[in-house]
Design a protein around this motif. Structure first.
Motif, PDB file in Angstrom:
ATOM      1  N   VAL A 153       8.037  36.091 -27.487  1.00  0.00           N
ATOM      2  CA  VAL A 153       9.309  35.570 -26.975  1.00  0.00           C
ATOM      3  C   VAL A 153      10.286  36.729 -26.804  1.00  0.00           C
ATOM      4  CG1 VAL A 153      11.213  33.969 -27.333  1.00  0.00           C
ATOM      5  CG2 VAL A 153       8.898  33.367 -28.094  1.00  0.00           C
ATOM      6  N   VAL A 154      10.444  37.169 -25.584  1.00  0.00           N
ATOM      7  CA  VAL A 154      11.354  38.268 -25.245  1.00  0.00           C
ATOM      8  C   VAL A 154      12.634  37.658 -24.696  1.00  0.00           C
ATOM      9  CG1 VAL A 154      11.725  40.275 -23.773  1.00  0.00           C
ATOM     10  CG2 VAL A 154       9.460  39.842 -24.749  1.00  0.00           C
ATOM     11  N   GLY A 155      13.744  37.916 -25.352  1.00  0.00           N
ATOM     12  CA  GLY A 155      15.021  37.345 -24.929  1.00  0.00           C
ATOM     13  C   GLY A 155      15.235  35.973 -25.538  1.00  0.00           C
ATOM     14  N   SER A 156      14.593  34.969 -24.988  1.00  0.00           N
ATOM     15  CA  SER A 156      14.703  33.592 -25.475  1.00  0.00           C
ATOM     16  C   SER A 156      13.607  32.766 -24.825  1.00  0.00           C
ATOM     17  CB  SER A 156      16.074  33.001 -25.137  1.00  0.00           C
ATOM     18  OG  SER A 156      16.204  32.828 -23.726  1.00  0.00           O
ATOM     19  N   ARG A 157      13.476  31.513 -25.278  1.00  0.00           N
ATOM     20  CA  ARG A 157      12.484  30.624 -24.660  1.00  0.00           C
ATOM     21  C   ARG A 157      12.815  30.374 -23.199  1.00  0.00           C
ATOM     22  NH1 ARG A 157       9.549  27.076 -28.184  1.00  0.00           N
ATOM     23  NH2 ARG A 157       9.930  25.344 -26.741  1.00  0.00           N
ATOM     24  N   GLU A 158      14.097  30.281 -22.885  1.00  0.00           N
ATOM     25  CA  GLU A 158      14.500  30.058 -21.494  1.00  0.00           C
ATOM     26  C   GLU A 158      14.167  31.275 -20.625  1.00  0.00           C
ATOM     27  OE1 GLU A 158      15.904  28.441 -18.014  1.00  0.00           O
ATOM     28  OE2 GLU A 158      15.368  27.496 -19.926  1.00  0.00           O
ATOM     29  N   VAL A 159      14.396  32.467 -21.172  1.00  0.00           N
ATOM     30  CA  VAL A 159      14.045  33.692 -20.449  1.00  0.00           C
ATOM     31  C   VAL A 159      12.538  33.728 -20.201  1.00  0.00           C
ATOM     32  CG1 VAL A 159      13.881  36.209 -20.640  1.00  0.00           C
ATOM     33  CG2 VAL A 159      16.015  35.053 -21.233  1.00  0.00           C
ATOM     34  N   MET A 160      11.758  33.325 -21.205  1.00  0.00           N
ATOM     35  CA  MET A 160      10.306  33.316 -21.053  1.00  0.00           C
ATOM     36  C   MET A 160       9.857  32.292 -20.026  1.00  0.00           C
ATOM     37  SD  MET A 160       9.060  35.731 -22.813  1.00  0.00           S
ATOM     38  CE  MET A 160       7.366  35.272 -22.451  1.00  0.00           C
ATOM     39  N   ARG A 161      10.457  31.119 -20.049  1.00  0.00           N
ATOM     40  CA  ARG A 161      10.078  30.103 -19.056  1.00  0.00           C
ATOM     41  C   ARG A 161      10.352  30.613 -17.641  1.00  0.00           C
ATOM     42  NH1 ARG A 161      12.399  26.875 -15.827  1.00  0.00           N
ATOM     43  NH2 ARG A 161      14.471  27.393 -16.596  1.00  0.00           N
ATOM     44  N   GLU A 162      11.530  31.192 -17.454  1.00  0.00           N
ATOM     45  CA  GLU A 162      11.879  31.734 -16.137  1.00  0.00           C
ATOM     46  C   GLU A 162      10.925  32.858 -15.736  1.00  0.00           C
ATOM     47  OE1 GLU A 162      15.261  34.432 -15.829  1.00  0.00           O
ATOM     48  OE2 GLU A 162      16.069  33.144 -14.247  1.00  0.00           O
ATOM     49  N   GLU A 252       0.523  25.772 -18.369  1.00  0.00           N
ATOM     50  CA  GLU A 252       0.517  25.061 -19.649  1.00  0.00           C
ATOM     51  C   GLU A 252       1.463  25.729 -20.649  1.00  0.00           C
ATOM     52  OE1 GLU A 252      -0.996  22.171 -20.363  1.00  0.00           O
ATOM     53  OE2 GLU A 252      -1.471  22.158 -18.224  1.00  0.00           O
ATOM     54  N   VAL A 253       1.513  27.051 -20.625  1.00  0.00           N
ATOM     55  CA  VAL A 253       2.423  27.768 -21.513  1.00  0.00           C
ATOM     56  C   VAL A 253       3.875  27.485 -21.128  1.00  0.00           C
ATOM     57  CG1 VAL A 253       3.096  30.040 -22.393  1.00  0.00           C
ATOM     58  CG2 VAL A 253       0.706  29.568 -21.899  1.00  0.00           C
ATOM     59  N   ILE A 254       4.145  27.407 -19.839  1.00  0.00           N
ATOM     60  CA  ILE A 254       5.504  27.098 -19.364  1.00  0.00           C
ATOM     61  C   ILE A 254       5.958  25.753 -19.923  1.00  0.00           C
ATOM     62  CG2 ILE A 254       6.865  26.483 -17.322  1.00  0.00           C
ATOM     63  CD1 ILE A 254       5.246  28.575 -15.777  1.00  0.00           C
ATOM     64  N   LYS A 255       5.063  24.782 -19.983  1.00  0.00           N
ATOM     65  CA  LYS A 255       5.425  23.450 -20.508  1.00  0.00           C
ATOM     66  C   LYS A 255       5.886  23.548 -21.955  1.00  0.00           C
ATOM     67  CE  LYS A 255       2.147  20.966 -17.545  1.00  0.00           C
ATOM     68  NZ  LYS A 255       0.904  20.139 -17.521  1.00  0.00           N
ATOM     69  N   VAL A 256       5.264  24.446 -22.715  1.00  0.00           N
ATOM     70  CA  VAL A 256       5.660  24.612 -24.113  1.00  0.00           C
ATOM     71  C   VAL A 256       7.071  25.187 -24.196  1.00  0.00           C
ATOM     72  CG1 VAL A 256       5.133  25.792 -26.276  1.00  0.00           C
ATOM     73  CG2 VAL A 256       3.281  24.893 -24.860  1.00  0.00           C
TER      74      VAL A 256
END
Length: 274
Positions: A153-162, A252-256
């Protein structure tokens, strides 16, 4: 004189001499002066002309407008390369990073950097990505990415999703291929760390292996070294998920990341291999 002899006389590395002679590294006036002295050039006007040419050539690359770039030599190679093959075990490669992700990577990996230095590095990293959008001749990029990079998790979960959504978008383009190496692949040739293979359009230009290090990077040009890393990369490609399987895995990872933080961890995800 061999490149090894020249390097020993000037107290510099042999790969640097090789990169200079092959036109893959910007040569500085000081290098020209030292080489002329070593090679016995007596005509001072000739030396001055060559040094002036070196000054002018140093202005051609956009990256030379920035002071103190630690990997300017690599950017020069990347700008001239026809194709890049990269293995990255820990983070998304710079050419595929979003601005938010890149900012977090720079802040985390270079703690001593000032705000101004971090902003410069971010600007350079984003500008490097223009090479992927060159009209008619974009860089051919192939990335094998360890699954660990998706879960760090670099930055935040939202940063990772983006970031992962951006990654799936880019991987659908014909000149960009992304493959994920899942954890169940076990031991593999990439366990020793990140490496990049740069290939050039001219047949006379040999490939270069780039090894990024914290203080001083390494450039390997010996055919035996390049061939060995090429074989390693072929094994990584064979062990990784297919490009389509990779996109399914990343989705699938994005969904998490998009779900609540208490959602089940999907790190155990395994997809059937094609």
């Amino acid at each position: 004189m061999t490149t090894q002899q020249v390097a020993a006389c000037l107290l510099i590395s042999q790969p640097k001499i090789s990169l200079l002679e092959n036109g893959r590294r910007i040569i500085k006036p000081r290098d020209v002066r030292d080489l002329c002295g070593l090679y016995g050039v007596q005509d001072q006007r000739r030396v001055d002309d060559l040094m002036q040419m070196a000054r002018e050539s140093g202005r051609q690359g956009w990256w030379n407008a920035y002071d103190d770039i630690p990997y300017g030599a690599y950017i020069g190679l990347e700008a001239e390369a026809a194709a890049v093959r990269c293995y990255e075990p820990l983070v998304i490669p710079g050419l595929l990073q979003t601005s938010a992700y890149a900012r977090a990577v720079i802040a985390g990996t270079i703690p001593p950097a000032t705000a101004e230095q971090a902003a410069t590095r971010l600007e350079i990293r984003m500008r490097r990505q223009d090479r992927l959008r060159t009209p008619g001749n974009p860089l051919r990029l192939w990335v094998v990415l360890d699954a660990s990079a998706l879960w760090r998790v670099v930055g935040s979960r939202e940063v990772m999703r983006e970031q992962l959504e951006h990654l799936t978008h880019l991987s659908a383009q014909p000149h960009i291929t992304v493959q994920v190496l899942p954890h169940d692949a076990g031991a593999h040739p990439g366990v020793s760390g990140q490496f990049t293979l740069l290939e050039f359009a001219e047949a006379t230009d040999g490939s270069v292996v780039y090894l990024e290090r914290f203080t001083s990077d390494l450039y390997l040009e010996k055919r035996s070294d390049v061939r060995r890393y090429g074989d390693m990369y072929a094994h990584l490609q064979a062990q990784a998920l297919s490009p389509d399987g990779t996109r399914s895995f990343i989705e699938e990872v994005i969904k998490v990341y998009a779900g609540p933080e208490s959602s089940p961890d999907a790190r155990a995800l395994t997809l059937p291999r094609p």
